[in-house]
Design a protein around this motif. Structure first.
Motif, PDB file in Angstrom:
ATOM      1  N   ASN A 282       0.829  -1.208   0.000  1.00  0.00           N
ATOM      2  CA  ASN A 282       0.000   0.000   0.000  1.00  0.00           C
ATOM      3  C   ASN A 282       0.858   1.250   0.000  1.00  0.00           C
ATOM      4  O   ASN A 282       0.606   2.186  -0.741  1.00  0.00           O
ATOM      5  N   HIS A 283       1.881   1.268   0.875  1.00  0.00           N
ATOM      6  CA  HIS A 283       2.794   2.410   0.866  1.00  0.00           C
ATOM      7  C   HIS A 283       4.085   2.080   1.596  1.00  0.00           C
ATOM      8  O   HIS A 283       4.154   1.122   2.357  1.00  0.00           O
ATOM      9  N   VAL A 284       5.079   2.904   1.331  1.00  0.00           N
ATOM     10  CA  VAL A 284       6.317   2.921   2.099  1.00  0.00           C
ATOM     11  C   VAL A 284       6.338   4.268   2.806  1.00  0.00           C
ATOM     12  O   VAL A 284       6.085   5.307   2.189  1.00  0.00           O
ATOM     13  N   ALA A 285       6.597   4.254   4.121  1.00  0.00           N
ATOM     14  CA  ALA A 285       6.614   5.501   4.886  1.00  0.00           C
ATOM     15  C   ALA A 285       8.047   5.888   5.202  1.00  0.00           C
ATOM     16  O   ALA A 285       8.852   5.051   5.620  1.00  0.00           O
ATOM     17  N   ILE A 286       8.341   7.160   4.997  1.00  0.00           N
ATOM     18  CA  ILE A 286       9.685   7.696   5.236  1.00  0.00           C
ATOM     19  C   ILE A 286       9.563   8.844   6.227  1.00  0.00           C
ATOM     20  O   ILE A 286       8.793   9.797   5.993  1.00  0.00           O
TER      21      ILE A 286
ATOM     22  N   ILE B 251       4.069   6.727  -1.465  1.00  0.00           N
ATOM     23  CA  ILE B 251       5.070   7.037  -0.456  1.00  0.00           C
ATOM     24  C   ILE B 251       4.401   7.981   0.529  1.00  0.00           C
ATOM     25  O   ILE B 251       3.635   8.864   0.126  1.00  0.00           O
ATOM     26  N   GLU B 252       4.648   7.773   1.808  1.00  0.00           N
ATOM     27  CA  GLU B 252       4.152   8.691   2.824  1.00  0.00           C
ATOM     28  C   GLU B 252       5.346   9.329   3.511  1.00  0.00           C
ATOM     29  O   GLU B 252       6.166   8.626   4.096  1.00  0.00           O
ATOM     30  N   LEU B 253       5.413  10.642   3.442  1.00  0.00           N
ATOM     31  CA  LEU B 253       6.430  11.353   4.207  1.00  0.00           C
ATOM     32  C   LEU B 253       5.821  11.674   5.564  1.00  0.00           C
ATOM     33  O   LEU B 253       4.726  12.235   5.642  1.00  0.00           O
TER      34      LEU B 253
ATOM     35  N   HIS C 209      10.697   4.282   7.502  1.00  0.00           N
ATOM     36  CA  HIS C 209      10.094   4.020   8.804  1.00  0.00           C
ATOM     37  C   HIS C 209       9.272   2.736   8.817  1.00  0.00           C
ATOM     38  O   HIS C 209       9.367   1.952   9.743  1.00  0.00           O
ATOM     39  N   HIS C 210       8.418   2.523   7.840  1.00  0.00           N
ATOM     40  CA  HIS C 210       7.673   1.263   7.774  1.00  0.00           C
ATOM     41  C   HIS C 210       7.187   0.992   6.359  1.00  0.00           C
ATOM     42  O   HIS C 210       7.190   1.870   5.511  1.00  0.00           O
ATOM     43  N   VAL C 211       6.786  -0.266   6.155  1.00  0.00           N
ATOM     44  CA  VAL C 211       6.098  -0.643   4.918  1.00  0.00           C
ATOM     45  C   VAL C 211       4.689  -1.070   5.287  1.00  0.00           C
ATOM     46  O   VAL C 211       4.459  -1.577   6.391  1.00  0.00           O
TER      47      VAL C 211
ATOM     48  N   VAL D  26       6.206  -3.238  10.230  1.00  0.00           N
ATOM     49  CA  VAL D  26       5.211  -3.603   9.214  1.00  0.00           C
ATOM     50  C   VAL D  26       3.847  -3.104   9.657  1.00  0.00           C
ATOM     51  O   VAL D  26       3.416  -3.364  10.786  1.00  0.00           O
ATOM     52  N   GLU D  27       3.183  -2.378   8.763  1.00  0.00           N
ATOM     53  CA  GLU D  27       1.804  -1.955   8.986  1.00  0.00           C
ATOM     54  C   GLU D  27       0.912  -2.822   8.112  1.00  0.00           C
ATOM     55  O   GLU D  27       1.254  -3.102   6.956  1.00  0.00           O
ATOM     56  N   LEU D  28      -0.191  -3.263   8.678  1.00  0.00           N
ATOM     57  CA  LEU D  28      -1.211  -3.956   7.876  1.00  0.00           C
ATOM     58  C   LEU D  28      -2.414  -3.039   7.761  1.00  0.00           C
ATOM     59  O   LEU D  28      -2.829  -2.427   8.749  1.00  0.00           O
TER      60      LEU D  28
HETATM   61 CO    CO Z   1       1.680   3.869   7.143  1.00  0.00          CO
END
Ligand code: CO
Length: 134
Positions: free
Chosen positions: A6-10, A53-55, A78-80, A129-131
């Motif tokens: 869904n996203h990669v968070a940075i 991508i989430e900043l 930070h997470h996927v 890991v985020e679900l």
């Molecule tokens: Co997230």
């Protein structure tokens, strides 16, 4: 069990600078900053053709990403987030296999208005890991 990424968070120390870099240098479609007080973050969403991508930037005094930025002052992944069809079934299956769910173990409503859970990074090769239920 997991579906699409869904996203990669940075996590970033300077949200405006990071958003400008993705918009102007990388040429991505970058949204406006959104405060998420329940999660202690301000988020900028970047839409890519196949994922997001989430900043993330800390919001308020008890942000869950403040400590991460102290350890990683220039920012970092930070997470996927992986999509699941049924978050409670996914949680119960993971717990039965010994994975640790963060917080009280109950899904919270995430930045996209959908239920999310986080899994302990030490149980998943050092990656938070985020679900997200979709
Ligand atoms: Co997230």
């Amino acid at each position: 069990m997991i579906g699409r990424l869904n996203h990669v968070a940075i996590a970033v120390p300077d949200l405006d600078a990071a958003a400008a870099q993705y918009r102007d240098t990388l040429g991505a479609k970058v949204g406006a900053p959104q405060d998420e007080p329940d999660h202690g973050v301000t988020v900028v969403f970047i839409e890519l053709p196949n994922t997001k991508i989430e900043l993330l930037h800390p919001l308020g005094d008890n942000s869950p990403i403040s400590a991460f930025l102290e350890k990683n002052p220039s920012g970092g992944m930070h997470h996927v987030c992986y999509e699941v069809e049924n978050i409670l079934e996914a949680r119960d299956r993971l717990k039965a296999q010994g994975a640790r769910v963060l917080g009280d173990g109950e899904p919270k409503i995430g930045a996209h208005g959908k239920p999310v859970l986080f899994l302990h990074p030490k149980d998943f090769t050092g990656t938070l890991v985020e679900l997200e239920q979709v």
